[in-house]
Design an enzyme around this catalytic site. Structure first.
Site, PDB file in Angstrom:
ATOM      1  N   GLN A   1     -10.281  -3.842  -2.806  1.00  0.00           N
ATOM      2  CA  GLN A   1     -11.392  -3.424  -2.232  1.00  0.00           C
ATOM      3  C   GLN A   1     -12.646  -3.640  -3.272  1.00  0.00           C
ATOM      4  O   GLN A   1     -13.533  -4.398  -3.051  1.00  0.00           O
ATOM      5  CB  GLN A   1     -11.431  -1.917  -2.141  1.00  0.00           C
TER       6      GLN A   1
ATOM      7  N   HIS B   1      -7.506   0.759  -6.222  1.00  0.00           N
ATOM      8  CA  HIS B   1      -7.702  -0.039  -5.048  1.00  0.00           C
ATOM      9  C   HIS B   1      -8.344  -1.460  -5.493  1.00  0.00           C
ATOM     10  O   HIS B   1      -9.439  -1.507  -5.003  1.00  0.00           O
ATOM     11  CB  HIS B   1      -8.713   0.668  -3.959  1.00  0.00           C
TER      12      HIS B   1
ATOM     13  N   ARG C   1     -14.010  -8.334   2.661  1.00  0.00           N
ATOM     14  CA  ARG C   1     -12.620  -8.148   2.312  1.00  0.00           C
ATOM     15  C   ARG C   1     -11.855  -9.533   2.718  1.00  0.00           C
ATOM     16  O   ARG C   1     -10.852 -10.021   1.928  1.00  0.00           O
ATOM     17  CB  ARG C   1     -12.090  -6.971   3.284  1.00  0.00           C
TER      18      ARG C   1
ATOM     19  N   ASP D   1     -17.288   7.070  -0.957  1.00  0.00           N
ATOM     20  CA  ASP D   1     -15.976   7.055  -0.325  1.00  0.00           C
ATOM     21  C   ASP D   1     -15.799   8.211   0.339  1.00  0.00           C
ATOM     22  O   ASP D   1     -16.372   9.556   0.121  1.00  0.00           O
ATOM     23  CB  ASP D   1     -14.786   6.538  -1.153  1.00  0.00           C
TER      24      ASP D   1
ATOM     25  N   ARG E   1       1.105  -1.209  -0.235  1.00  0.00           N
ATOM     26  CA  ARG E   1      -0.033  -0.118  -0.063  1.00  0.00           C
ATOM     27  C   ARG E   1       0.874   1.257  -0.052  1.00  0.00           C
ATOM     28  O   ARG E   1       1.609   1.216   0.920  1.00  0.00           O
ATOM     29  CB  ARG E   1      -0.926   0.000   1.254  1.00  0.00           C
TER      30      ARG E   1
ATOM     31  N   CYS F   1     -16.608   1.890   1.030  1.00  0.00           N
ATOM     32  CA  CYS F   1     -15.490   1.000   1.365  1.00  0.00           C
ATOM     33  C   CYS F   1     -14.694   1.129   2.843  1.00  0.00           C
ATOM     34  O   CYS F   1     -14.207   0.267   3.378  1.00  0.00           O
ATOM     35  CB  CYS F   1     -14.121   1.246   0.335  1.00  0.00           C
TER      36      CYS F   1
HETATM   37  N1  NVA Z   1     -10.012   6.805  -1.035  1.00  0.00           N
HETATM   38  C1  NVA Z   1      -9.554   6.345   0.241  1.00  0.00           C
HETATM   39  C2  NVA Z   1      -9.849   5.088   0.511  1.00  0.00           C
HETATM   40  C3  NVA Z   1      -9.484   4.265   1.737  1.00  0.00           C
HETATM   41  C4  NVA Z   1      -9.715   2.888   1.731  1.00  0.00           C
HETATM   42  C5  NVA Z   1      -8.041   6.592   0.362  1.00  0.00           C
HETATM   43  O1  NVA Z   1      -7.432   6.297  -0.405  1.00  0.00           O
HETATM   44  O2  NVA Z   1      -7.857   7.085   1.655  1.00  0.00           O
HETATM   45  N1   CP Z   2     -11.384  -0.047   2.627  1.00  0.00           N
HETATM   46  C1   CP Z   2      -9.929  -0.107   3.328  1.00  0.00           C
HETATM   47  O1   CP Z   2      -9.085  -0.497   2.308  1.00  0.00           O
HETATM   48  O2   CP Z   2      -9.720   0.099   4.409  1.00  0.00           O
HETATM   49  P1   CP Z   2      -8.334   0.292   5.315  1.00  0.00           P
HETATM   50  O3   CP Z   2      -7.804   1.575   4.878  1.00  0.00           O
HETATM   51  O4   CP Z   2      -8.632   0.107   6.703  1.00  0.00           O
HETATM   52  O5   CP Z   2      -7.275  -0.998   4.825  1.00  0.00           O
END
Ligand code: NVA
Ligand code: CP
Length: 312
Positions: free
Chosen positions: A138, A135, A298, A230, A108, A270
């Site tokens: 997800q 993502h 998930r 989101d 990540r 999400c």
């Molecule tokens: N769009 C959000 C998703 C978190 C799972 C982010 O990138 O922070």
């Molecule tokens: N939805 C998701 O990816 O959550 P986290 O940021 O907690 O991993």
């Protein structure tokens, strides 16, 4: 019927075929049934996943860690500050070294290019655990949730309301591939990029589905089967939070907006949610919301992905 994924890595849903996505969903469902029946299923016995997180995570980290454990393997969490990557060891060298120890690498990070670079240099599968661009894990697990609730994916209309961000991009790839119609409602300056929309429309041409980009949340959700939202401010954009709060105000998923969709609409997020911003408490905790089933899935979808990728 296919039984394997073609590519070594899972970097973007754009790289997967409809058949491959269906395979992931079917394997995830099969493993979920075994899990719910307390049946031991350990296809990854002795295997290990390294997980590098440059951003925080609850769901992705915990679900992948537990998935590896329940499939008979192990995982190792690597914080960039505690490995030499944080002190300037290159991505390429890190990928080569880790490939000598582990059977898969989850990352990540901010830049999508970094994940691509990792995958190019690793000899083991690399999984995108979220980048600024996409993502995929997800949205693959979200497809499992939608299939659970609606039985079929084909022909459904999904309305994505909010920021044209990483999750939205993955939806733009996934929906047309799975023969679903997608409507995205965002403020003009936060709409998904032209390149992603063009790619999405090219997939939609093949599946004869509709991809609509609009500024109107009402237009997007009208008679929709799924409403998805989101956060307005993604990880890494924190200094824009105040400005975004103002601009996104009319993109809140509240009961008035949900009312415009089909009577049996499901509402998805999400997570993590900023309650009172992109979604209200009454919707998130209301009868249409499936957000916690979505979070649970998930785990099951991660298992499907891992079983397929780490057992090539
Ligand atoms: N769009 C959000 C998703 C978190 C799972 C982010 O990138 O922070
Ligand atoms: N939805 C998701 O990816 O959550 P986290 O940021 O907690 O991993």
């Amino acid at each position: 019927m296919i039984t394997k994924l073609n590519k070594k890595d899972l970097l973007s849903i754009a790289d997967l075929t409809k058949e491959e996505i269906e395979l992931i969903l079917n394997i995830s469902d099969m493993i979920r049934i075994k899990h719910k029946n307390n049946e031991l299923f350990v296809p990854l016995l002795g295997k290990c996943l390294a997980m590098i997180f440059r951003k925080p995570s609850t769901r992705t980290r915990v679900s992948f860690e537990i998935a590896m454990f329940q499939l008979g393997g192990a995982s190792i969490y690597l914080s960039p500050n505690e490995i030499q990557l944080g002190r300037g060891e290159t991505i390429a060298d890190t990928a080569r070294v880790l490939s000598r120890y582990v059977n898969g690498i989850l990352i990540r990070t901010f830049s999508h290019q970094e994940v691509i670079e990792f995958a190019k240099n690793a000899t083991v599968p690399v999984i995108n655990g979220l980048t600024d661009f996409s993502h995929p894990c997800q949205v693959l697990s979200d497809l499992l949730t939608i299939k659970d609730k609606k039985k079929v994916l084909k022909g459904l209309t999904i309305a994505y309301v909010g920021d044209g961000n990483n999750v939205c991009n993955s939806w733009l790839f996934a929906a047309p591939k799975m023969e679903m119609n997608l409507r995205v409602a965002s403020p003009k300056e936060y709409a998904p990029s032209k390149e992603v929309v063009e790619k999405s429309k090219s997939f939609a041409q093949v599946s004869k589905t509709q991809v609509l980009i609009t500024e109107s949340p009402e237009e997007a959700v009208k008679d929709a089967d799924v409403i998805y939202t989101d956060v307005w401010t993604s990880m890494g954009q924190e200094e824009e939070a105040q400005k975004r709060k103002e601009i996104f105000k009319k993109y809140q998923v509240n009961s008035d907006l949900v009312y415009l969709a089909k009577k049996d609409v499901i509402v998805m997020h999400c997570l993590p949610a900023h309650r009172g911003e992109e979604i209200t408490d009454d919707v998130m905790d209301g009868p249409h919301s499936v957000v916690f089933d979505q979070a649970e899935n998930r785990l099951h979808a991660q298992k499907g992905i891992l079983a397929l990728l780490l057992n090539r």
